[in-house]
Design an enzyme around this catalytic site. Structure first.
Site, PDB file in Angstrom:
ATOM      1  N   CYS A  81      -2.877   5.142   2.990  1.00 42.75           N
ATOM      2  CA  CYS A  81      -1.962   6.441   3.031  1.00 42.75           C
ATOM      3  C   CYS A  81      -1.092   6.243   4.186  1.00 42.75           C
ATOM      4  O   CYS A  81       0.063   6.329   4.323  1.00 42.75           O
ATOM      5  CB  CYS A  81      -3.078   7.468   3.831  1.00 42.75           C
ATOM      6  SG  CYS A  81      -4.553   7.537   2.656  1.00 42.75           S
ATOM      7  N   CYS A 111      -3.903   7.883  -6.214  1.00 42.86           N
ATOM      8  CA  CYS A 111      -4.141   8.932  -5.941  1.00 42.86           C
ATOM      9  C   CYS A 111      -3.339  10.224  -6.274  1.00 42.86           C
ATOM     10  O   CYS A 111      -3.580  11.583  -6.019  1.00 42.86           O
ATOM     11  CB  CYS A 111      -4.494   9.118  -4.227  1.00 42.86           C
ATOM     12  SG  CYS A 111      -3.106   8.737  -3.441  1.00 42.86           S
TER      13      CYS A 111
END
Ligand code: FES
Length: 126
Positions: free
Chosen positions: A104, A35
């Site tokens: 995350c 990402c």
């Protein structure tokens, strides 16, 4: 059900402990190649305790919320406890993250691990 919990939204909108810690003695920076998000963690360790912690996250809302929550979970705690912090614990403290956003919280765990490693290798003065 909303995609993100109230806690995720709160820590995303009002992140705790954002910024640079000038007198940090452990700094860790990690990134996720997929990402492209980057997280930097600053630790001030004294007497084997996390006296202060700050972070800078260039990334998605979940990454910001995860770093914010992770700093809250280790602030004032012994180093041994910070070392044990898992991404699952961070996600649970946020009342959950969607599956595809779990990475995350992994970034937050890894950033703290990297900062602790830096402290062990470069910052420790005893
Ligand atoms: Fe990569 Fe959140 S999308 S850290």
């Amino acid at each position: 059900m909303a995609l993100y919990s109230e806690k995720v939204m709160d820590h995303f909108r009002n992140p705790r402990n954002v910024g640079v810690l000038e007198d940090a003695n452990g700094i860790g920076e990690v990134g996720n190649a997929k990402c492209g998000d980057i997280m930097k963690m600053y630790l001030k360790i004294e007497d084997d305790t996390i006296k202060d912690v700050k972070f800078e996250t260039f990334g998605c809302g979940s990454a910001i919320a995860s770093s914010s929550m992770a700093t809250e979970l280790i602030k004032g705690k012994p180093v041994s406890e910070a070392r044990k912090l898992t991404n699952k614990a961070v996600a649970e403290a946020l009342d959950g993250l969607p599956d595809y956003k779990m990475h995350c919280s992994v970034l937050a765990q890894e950033a703290i691990e990297a900062a602790l490693k830096d402290y062990e290798e470069n910052g420790k003065k005893d």
